[in-house]
Design a protein around this motif. Structure first.
Motif, mmCIF file in Angstrom:
data_model
loop_
_atom_site.group_PDB
_atom_site.id
_atom_site.type_symbol
_atom_site.label_atom_id
_atom_site.label_comp_id
_atom_site.label_asym_id
_atom_site.label_seq_id
_atom_site.Cartn_x
_atom_site.Cartn_y
_atom_site.Cartn_z
ATOM 1 N N ASN A 1 -12.340 -69.898 93.768
ATOM 2 C CA ASN A 1 -12.305 -68.369 94.278
ATOM 3 C C ASN A 1 -12.019 -68.303 95.734
ATOM 4 O OD1 ASN A 1 -13.306 -68.011 91.889
ATOM 5 N ND2 ASN A 1 -15.191 -67.239 92.312
ATOM 6 N N ASP A 2 -12.290 -68.955 96.671
ATOM 7 C CA ASP A 2 -11.860 -69.077 97.971
ATOM 8 C C ASP A 2 -10.154 -69.334 98.183
ATOM 9 O OD1 ASP A 2 -14.347 -68.429 98.839
ATOM 10 O OD2 ASP A 2 -14.773 -70.802 99.361
ATOM 11 N N ALA B 1 -8.069 -68.601 95.520
ATOM 12 C CA ALA B 1 -7.425 -67.404 94.963
ATOM 13 C C ALA B 1 -7.159 -66.345 95.775
ATOM 14 C CB ALA B 1 -8.187 -67.135 93.591
ATOM 15 N N LYS B 2 -8.540 -66.051 96.556
ATOM 16 C CA LYS B 2 -8.500 -64.833 97.666
ATOM 17 C C LYS B 2 -7.500 -64.929 98.423
ATOM 18 C CE LYS B 2 -12.402 -62.428 98.339
ATOM 19 N NZ LYS B 2 -13.809 -62.105 98.857
ATOM 20 N N LEU B 3 -7.370 -66.350 98.894
ATOM 21 C CA LEU B 3 -6.418 -66.492 100.091
ATOM 22 C C LEU B 3 -4.936 -66.281 99.431
ATOM 23 C CD1 LEU B 3 -5.619 -67.510 102.687
ATOM 24 C CD2 LEU B 3 -5.656 -69.932 101.851
ATOM 25 N N ILE B 4 -4.673 -66.839 98.359
ATOM 26 C CA ILE B 4 -3.242 -66.340 97.801
ATOM 27 C C ILE B 4 -3.117 -64.857 97.657
ATOM 28 C CG2 ILE B 4 -2.032 -66.745 95.801
ATOM 29 C CD1 ILE B 4 -2.087 -69.251 97.485
ATOM 30 N N TRP B 5 -4.249 -64.102 97.126
ATOM 31 C CA TRP B 5 -3.927 -62.601 97.197
ATOM 32 C C TRP B 5 -3.512 -61.914 98.415
ATOM 33 C CZ3 TRP B 5 -7.500 -59.484 93.561
ATOM 34 C CH2 TRP B 5 -7.639 -59.913 92.412
ATOM 35 N N GLN B 6 -4.203 -62.459 99.443
ATOM 36 C CA GLN B 6 -4.107 -61.988 100.935
ATOM 37 C C GLN B 6 -2.806 -62.268 101.249
ATOM 38 O OE1 GLN B 6 -7.453 -63.822 102.531
ATOM 39 N NE2 GLN B 6 -8.844 -62.151 102.347
ATOM 40 N N LEU B 7 -2.257 -63.534 101.077
ATOM 41 C CA LEU B 7 -0.755 -63.832 101.441
ATOM 42 C C LEU B 7 0.109 -63.126 100.858
ATOM 43 C CD1 LEU B 7 -1.595 -67.826 102.078
ATOM 44 C CD2 LEU B 7 -1.533 -66.065 103.770
ATOM 45 N N ALA B 8 0.014 -63.186 99.427
ATOM 46 C CA ALA B 8 0.974 -62.630 98.594
ATOM 47 C C ALA B 8 1.002 -61.163 98.680
ATOM 48 C CB ALA B 8 0.593 -63.125 97.168
ATOM 49 N N SER B 9 -0.043 -60.440 99.056
ATOM 50 C CA SER B 9 0.100 -58.804 99.265
ATOM 51 C C SER B 9 -0.513 -58.646 100.386
ATOM 52 C CB SER B 9 -0.458 -58.332 97.852
ATOM 53 O OG SER B 9 -0.176 -58.710 96.794
ATOM 54 N N PRO B 10 -0.078 -58.720 101.630
ATOM 55 C CA PRO B 10 -0.709 -58.515 102.937
ATOM 56 C C PRO B 10 -1.232 -57.266 103.233
ATOM 57 C CG PRO B 10 1.741 -58.777 103.215
ATOM 58 C CD PRO B 10 1.465 -59.210 101.681
ATOM 59 N N HIS B 11 -0.657 -56.261 102.482
ATOM 60 C CA HIS B 11 -0.916 -54.742 102.977
ATOM 61 C C HIS B 11 -1.931 -54.055 101.757
ATOM 62 C CE1 HIS B 11 1.699 -54.751 105.974
ATOM 63 N NE2 HIS B 11 2.706 -55.107 105.305
ATOM 64 N N TRP B 12 -2.230 -55.081 100.550
ATOM 65 C CA TRP B 12 -3.175 -54.337 99.526
ATOM 66 C C TRP B 12 -4.599 -54.455 100.105
ATOM 67 C CZ3 TRP B 12 -4.591 -57.598 94.552
ATOM 68 C CH2 TRP B 12 -5.404 -56.884 93.862
ATOM 69 N N LYS B 13 -5.200 -53.725 100.136
ATOM 70 C CA LYS B 13 -6.522 -53.693 100.659
ATOM 71 C C LYS B 13 -7.650 -53.705 99.570
ATOM 72 C CE LYS B 13 -4.975 -52.946 104.757
ATOM 73 N NZ LYS B 13 -4.716 -54.202 105.654
ATOM 74 N N GLY C 1 -9.914 -80.101 95.638
ATOM 75 C CA GLY C 1 -10.183 -78.913 96.566
ATOM 76 C C GLY C 1 -9.985 -77.645 95.666
ATOM 77 N N TYR C 2 -9.312 -77.363 94.829
ATOM 78 C CA TYR C 2 -8.992 -76.410 94.062
ATOM 79 C C TYR C 2 -10.220 -76.097 93.186
ATOM 80 C CZ TYR C 2 -6.958 -72.450 91.137
ATOM 81 O OH TYR C 2 -6.746 -71.298 90.568
ATOM 82 N N GLU C 3 -10.713 -77.106 92.545
ATOM 83 C CA GLU C 3 -11.749 -77.266 91.689
ATOM 84 C C GLU C 3 -12.810 -76.672 92.230
ATOM 85 O OE1 GLU C 3 -13.646 -79.561 87.843
ATOM 86 O OE2 GLU C 3 -12.595 -80.732 89.343
ATOM 87 N N LYS C 4 -13.127 -77.008 93.563
ATOM 88 C CA LYS C 4 -14.446 -76.957 94.442
ATOM 89 C C LYS C 4 -14.475 -75.436 94.856
ATOM 90 C CE LYS C 4 -17.162 -78.584 98.201
ATOM 91 N NZ LYS C 4 -17.250 -79.672 99.211
ATOM 92 N N TYR C 5 -13.043 -75.047 95.248
ATOM 93 C CA TYR C 5 -12.993 -73.612 95.941
ATOM 94 C C TYR C 5 -12.082 -72.763 95.453
ATOM 95 C CZ TYR C 5 -14.850 -76.711 100.051
ATOM 96 O OH TYR C 5 -15.575 -77.390 100.807
ATOM 97 N N PHE D 1 -11.716 -58.318 93.317
ATOM 98 C CA PHE D 1 -11.431 -59.454 93.170
ATOM 99 C C PHE D 1 -12.234 -60.324 92.194
ATOM 100 C CE2 PHE D 1 -12.314 -64.050 94.497
ATOM 101 C CZ PHE D 1 -10.912 -64.591 94.337
ATOM 102 N N SER D 2 -13.518 -59.991 92.388
ATOM 103 C CA SER D 2 -14.474 -60.722 91.525
ATOM 104 C C SER D 2 -14.345 -60.345 90.092
ATOM 105 C CB SER D 2 -16.009 -60.302 91.976
ATOM 106 O OG SER D 2 -16.326 -60.475 93.174
#
Length: 349
Positions: free
Chosen positions: A220-221, A223-235, A214-218, A241-242
């Motif tokens: 970027n998706d 990683a972006k989820l981790i960014w959102q969860l780990a930094s919930p107020h960072w816009k 799953g990590y190999e297939k997705y 991200f790219s």
């Protein structure tokens, strides 16, 4: 403390860190009274387009290391170490701030990221903590850097902590987001309360074949989820991200990430050549170099309470809470505060 033979050469949960420190007989003793400062920054907004390019590369130990090198060549060296799932662009604003103050700033891609590559197809794709720390020592050797101030977050903070603990003569001073992150497999095997285990959902996911696929297939998706969860107020925006996601296209990225988390749980072996370092790290060694630890007030990733690790830092020490909605990727979300910590602790040494 350790010497290398040239030819041979986590994110931990807060519960695991606490267990590791307790095993060393630290918790329950009198805690070091460290000063704490609170730094307020503006609420994170969309990134300003800052980019950090890897402009150099060098063979160092197992790797060809791709890295950014800015600032005067004769300046006091600073190494900046990124975490997962991030890259050197976490320091896109920090590095120029330090270079402008006269530092030579080195920002390497860790193994499994960006342009960093293994020199041999036969080398184990090993993500254990000691292996990554040895990479940094080998990079310093290759660059002729005898001593540097080392700063990082996430995997980078753990790596900086390890270098400071095992090779204090190589670490002039330390900045570590979320403090003391050195762990060990025994602590990683200990069960945590359900609410704490929940925060580590991805670690258990990576323990399965489905998780690796799953990590190999997705990638970027994920990683972006981790960014959102780990930094919930960072816009952060898609462009920000790219820029970092490009580093995850490294052919060894998935193998290194999965091995890192499996190794922590004792589900994947490390390498015998790192056993002596892991044996010392399992005892939760103290850090003697001048240190500033940082924490964001909105860090959504698992992280220890500063009170649990203050006693591990035996030199001049200060903890700083960075407020204003600052999450896990602190150097990119609060670059001025991170850079100031590096300059301050470097001046202490």
């Amino acid at each position: 403390m350790f010497n290398f033979v040239p030819a041979n050469l986590t994110r931990r949960s807060f519960g695991s860190v606490t267990l590791a420190i307790a095993a060393a007989g630290v918790l329950g003793e009198k805690t070091t009274q460290a000063s704490q400062a609170t730094t307020r920054v503006d609420m994170p907004t969309a990134a300003d387009g800052a980019t950090l390019e890897a402009n150099k590369g060098v063979e160092a130990g197992d790797l060809f290391v791709s890295y950014a090198d800015i600032g005067p060549a004769t300046g006091s060296p600073v190494l900046l170490l990124h975490g997962w799932p991030y890259d050197i662009n976490s320091f896109a604003q920090v590095a120029p701030l330090l270079a402008d103050r006269g530092h030579r700033v080195i920002v390497p891609f860790l193994r499994g990221y960006g342009g960093t590559r293994f020199l041999s197809a036969e080398t184990k794709r090993n993500g254990q903590q000691a292996a990554i720390a040895v990479d940094i020592i080998k990079l310093m050797d290759a660059l002729g850097i005898k001593q540097a101030t080392i700063a990082g977050f996430d995997w980078g903070a753990r790596t900086a902590d390890i270098v400071a603990a095992l090779w204090p003569e190589r670490c002039k001073a330390l900045v570590s987001v979320s403090g003391y992150l050195i762990g060990n497999q025994s602590a990683g095997k200990a069960p945590l309360p359900p609410t704490a285990e929940l925060q580590w959902w991805y670690q258990f996911y990576f323990a399965t074949d489905r998780g690796r696929e799953g990590y190999e297939k997705y990638t970027n998706d994920f990683a972006k989820l981790i960014w959102q969860l780990a930094s919930p107020h960072w816009k952060f925006d898609d462009e920000t991200f790219s820029r970092s996601a490009a580093a995850f296209a490294n052919p060894d990225h998935v193998a290194i990430v999965v091995h890192n988390y499996r190794w922590r749980l004792g589900l994947a072996p490390g390498e015998d050549r790192f056993d002596e370092y892991e044996a010392v790290l399992a005892k939760a060694p103290d850090v003697s170099v001048p240190t500033i630890t940082l924490e964001g007030d909105a860090n959504g990733a698992p992280h220890p309470d500063p009170k649990t690790y203050a006693a591990k830092f035996k030199g001049r020490y200060e903890h700083r809470l960075i407020t204003g909605g600052i999450g896990h990727n602190l150097p990119q979300e609060a670059p001025d505060a991170f850079a100031q910590a590096v300059m301050d602790v470097d001046a202490w040494a």
